[in-house]
Design a protein around this motif. Structure first.
Motif, mmCIF file in Angstrom:
data_model
loop_
_atom_site.group_PDB
_atom_site.id
_atom_site.type_symbol
_atom_site.label_atom_id
_atom_site.label_comp_id
_atom_site.label_asym_id
_atom_site.label_seq_id
_atom_site.Cartn_x
_atom_site.Cartn_y
_atom_site.Cartn_z
ATOM 1 N N ALA A 92 0.833 -1.196 0.000
ATOM 2 C CA ALA A 92 0.000 0.000 0.000
ATOM 3 C C ALA A 92 0.870 1.248 0.000
ATOM 4 O O ALA A 92 2.063 1.200 0.321
ATOM 5 N N ASP A 93 0.262 2.365 -0.354
ATOM 6 C CA ASP A 93 0.961 3.641 -0.328
ATOM 7 C C ASP A 93 1.443 3.930 1.095
ATOM 8 O O ASP A 93 0.662 3.880 2.050
ATOM 9 N N GLY A 94 2.737 4.209 1.239
ATOM 10 C CA GLY A 94 3.299 4.514 2.550
ATOM 11 C C GLY A 94 3.896 3.333 3.276
ATOM 12 O O GLY A 94 4.480 3.510 4.361
ATOM 13 N N ASP A 95 3.780 2.119 2.739
ATOM 14 C CA ASP A 95 4.424 0.972 3.382
ATOM 15 C C ASP A 95 5.939 1.148 3.356
ATOM 16 O O ASP A 95 6.522 1.595 2.358
ATOM 17 N N LEU A 96 6.583 0.770 4.460
ATOM 18 C CA LEU A 96 8.041 0.797 4.556
ATOM 19 C C LEU A 96 8.532 -0.626 4.296
ATOM 20 O O LEU A 96 8.255 -1.541 5.062
ATOM 21 N N LEU A 97 9.254 -0.797 3.200
ATOM 22 C CA LEU A 97 9.664 -2.120 2.747
ATOM 23 C C LEU A 97 11.176 -2.284 2.839
ATOM 24 O O LEU A 97 11.925 -1.404 2.403
ATOM 25 N N THR A 98 11.612 -3.389 3.400
ATOM 26 C CA THR A 98 13.028 -3.772 3.386
ATOM 27 C C THR A 98 13.190 -5.019 2.525
ATOM 28 O O THR A 98 12.464 -6.000 2.701
ATOM 29 N N LEU A 99 14.120 -4.954 1.586
ATOM 30 C CA LEU A 99 14.489 -6.101 0.759
ATOM 31 C C LEU A 99 15.898 -6.526 1.128
ATOM 32 O O LEU A 99 16.825 -5.709 1.125
ATOM 33 N N ASP A 100 16.074 -7.794 1.457
ATOM 34 C CA ASP A 100 17.367 -8.343 1.872
ATOM 35 C C ASP A 100 17.674 -9.513 0.951
ATOM 36 O O ASP A 100 16.846 -10.422 0.792
ATOM 37 N N LEU A 101 18.865 -9.494 0.334
ATOM 38 C CA LEU A 101 19.189 -10.470 -0.700
ATOM 39 C C LEU A 101 20.617 -10.973 -0.544
ATOM 40 O O LEU A 101 21.550 -10.182 -0.340
ATOM 41 N N ALA A 102 20.788 -12.282 -0.660
ATOM 42 C CA ALA A 102 22.119 -12.891 -0.668
ATOM 43 C C ALA A 102 22.164 -13.961 -1.746
ATOM 44 O O ALA A 102 21.262 -14.792 -1.841
ATOM 45 N N VAL A 103 23.213 -13.927 -2.563
ATOM 46 C CA VAL A 103 23.392 -14.935 -3.613
ATOM 47 C C VAL A 103 24.845 -15.368 -3.659
ATOM 48 O O VAL A 103 25.738 -14.702 -3.115
ATOM 49 N N ILE A 104 25.076 -16.490 -4.326
ATOM 50 C CA ILE A 104 26.426 -16.973 -4.608
ATOM 51 C C ILE A 104 26.602 -17.025 -6.120
ATOM 52 O O ILE A 104 25.762 -17.577 -6.836
ATOM 53 N N LEU A 105 27.669 -16.432 -6.596
ATOM 54 C CA LEU A 105 28.025 -16.456 -8.008
ATOM 55 C C LEU A 105 29.488 -16.854 -8.120
ATOM 56 O O LEU A 105 30.346 -16.257 -7.459
ATOM 57 N N ASP A 106 29.767 -17.870 -8.915
ATOM 58 C CA ASP A 106 31.142 -18.328 -9.109
ATOM 59 C C ASP A 106 31.832 -18.613 -7.781
ATOM 60 O O ASP A 106 33.023 -18.322 -7.596
ATOM 61 N N GLY A 107 31.077 -19.177 -6.846
ATOM 62 C CA GLY A 107 31.652 -19.655 -5.596
ATOM 63 C C GLY A 107 31.794 -18.634 -4.485
ATOM 64 O O GLY A 107 32.260 -18.973 -3.398
ATOM 65 N N ILE A 108 31.388 -17.368 -4.715
ATOM 66 C CA ILE A 108 31.527 -16.333 -3.699
ATOM 67 C C ILE A 108 30.166 -15.708 -3.409
ATOM 68 O O ILE A 108 29.416 -15.365 -4.330
ATOM 69 N N ALA A 109 29.862 -15.526 -2.127
ATOM 70 C CA ALA A 109 28.571 -14.979 -1.706
ATOM 71 C C ALA A 109 28.648 -13.472 -1.504
ATOM 72 O O ALA A 109 29.718 -12.904 -1.244
ATOM 73 N N SER A 110 27.495 -12.833 -1.595
ATOM 74 C CA SER A 110 27.367 -11.413 -1.298
ATOM 75 C C SER A 110 25.977 -11.174 -0.729
ATOM 76 O O SER A 110 25.020 -11.867 -1.085
#
Length: 261
Positions: A92-110
Motif C-alpha cells: 500500500a501507499d506509505g508501506d516501509l519495505l526492506t528487501l534483503d538479498l544474498a546470492v552466490i556467483l562463481d563460488g563467492i557470496a554477497s
C-alpha cells in the motif's frame, strides 16, 4: 570460520556484489503501490537464475527458522525487520519495505539490504529511520580497514544509532561472508572501540545496521515461523552492504550500478 580471500576471489566477489546491487535496484524500481510480495520474489528468482547464480535463501534452514526458507529474497514490511518471508500481500501507499538479498556467483557470496517507502506517502519518522540506518552503515564502513578492530566498526555503527535515540538489538547483526553466506565474525551493531578481532585485507564483512522506532525486542511471526517483527508493532529499517577489507580501507562490493553509497 574466518576466510581471507585471495585477489582473484575478491575479483569474483565484486561480480557477485554487483549482481546483488543490480537485483535490489531493479526490485526497488519495479515495486510500487499494488505490487505483491510474491511478485518481488518471482522477479528476484528470474534474475538470479538468468545470471547463473544460486540463492542463499531457498534451502536456508538455521536453528532460529521454521524449516527451509523456501524463497529467493526477504521482504519485510513496516513492523517486520529481518527474515521477512514473502507472502500474498499487496503493498500500500506509505508501506516501509526492506528487501534483503544474498546470492552466490562463481563460488563467492554477497549480501545486501535496502529500506524504502512505497508510493508517495511519506512519514517524517520513516525518513529519519531510514536515513539514520544509512548513516550508521556509512560510519561502520568508514571505521573498517586494515588493523582496525571489530569493536571499532561496531562502535561507529552504534554511536550513530544511539545518538539518534534508537534502541539497539544485539541478537542479530552483521557477519563474515565468503564462500558461504554466514561466517564468523559476528559484527554487532554496537561495541567498544579498540576491542575484538583485528581486520585484515582479504576479509569480507556484511555490515547491517537495523533499528526499530521504540524497542529493541523482536517477536517471530507465528504464521510463517521466520519473519522477525518489532514487539510493539513499531516501524523498522534495515540497510546492508558487503565490504572487502583492502590495504587502503574498505571497498563496498554491493553497490548498484551508478550508485555511490
Amino acid at each position: 570460520m574466518i576466510e581471507i580471500l585471495s585477489p582473484s576471489e575478491i575479483t569474483r566477489a565484486r561480480a557477485t556484489g554487483a549482481l546483488v546491487g543490480r537485483i535490489l535496484q531493479t526490485m526497488r524500481e519495479r515495486t510500487q503501490v499494488g505490487t505483491n510480495l510474491l511478485e518481488i520474489d518471482e522477479w528476484t528468482k528470474d534474475m538470479i537464475l538468468e545470471a547463473g547464480a544460486k540463492s542463499c535463501y531457498v534451502d536456508y534452514a538455521p536453528s532460529f527458522g521454521d524449516g527451509p526458507f523456501g524463497h529467493w529474497i526477504c521482504t519485510s514490511v513496516n513492523d517486520a525487520v529481518l527474515h521477512g518471508m514473502p507472502r500474498d500481500q499487496v503493498l500500500a501507499d506509505g508501506d516501509l519495505l526492506t528487501l534483503d538479498l544474498a546470492v552466490i556467483l562463481d563460488g563467492i557470496a554477497s549480501d545486501a539490504a535496502i529500506s524504502f517507502v512505497v508510493g508517495q506517502e511519506r512519514d517524517p519518522e520513516d525518513t529519519a529511520l531510514i536515513e539514520t540506518t544509512r548513516r550508521a552503515l556509512a560510519a561502520g564502513i568508514e571505521a573498517a580497514g586494515p588493523d582496525a578492530r571489530l569493536g571499532d566498526v561496531s562502535h561507529a555503527i552504534g554511536q550513530v544509532l544511539s545518538v539518534a535515540g534508537y534502541p539497539i538489538n544485539m541478537d542479530f547483526g552483521g557477519h563474515g561472508i565468503g564462500t558461504t553466506m554466514h561466517q564468523d565474525p559476528h559484527v554487532a551493531n554496537d561495541g567498544r572501540p579498540g576491542r575484538g578481532l583485528r581486520l585484515r585485507p582479504g576479509m569480507l564483512l556484511a555490515l547491517e545496521p537495523w533499528i526499530m522506532v521504540d524497542t529493541d525486542e523482536l517477536v517471530t511471526d507465528p504464521e510463517d515461523g521466520w519473519t522477525l517483527r518489532s514487539v510493539t508493532g513499531a516501524r523498522t529499517a534495515h540497510i546492508e552492504h558487503t565490504i572487502a577489507i583492502t590495504a587502503d580501507g574498505a571497498e563496498i562490493m554491493t553497490l548498484a550500478p551508478g550508485a555511490s553509497s
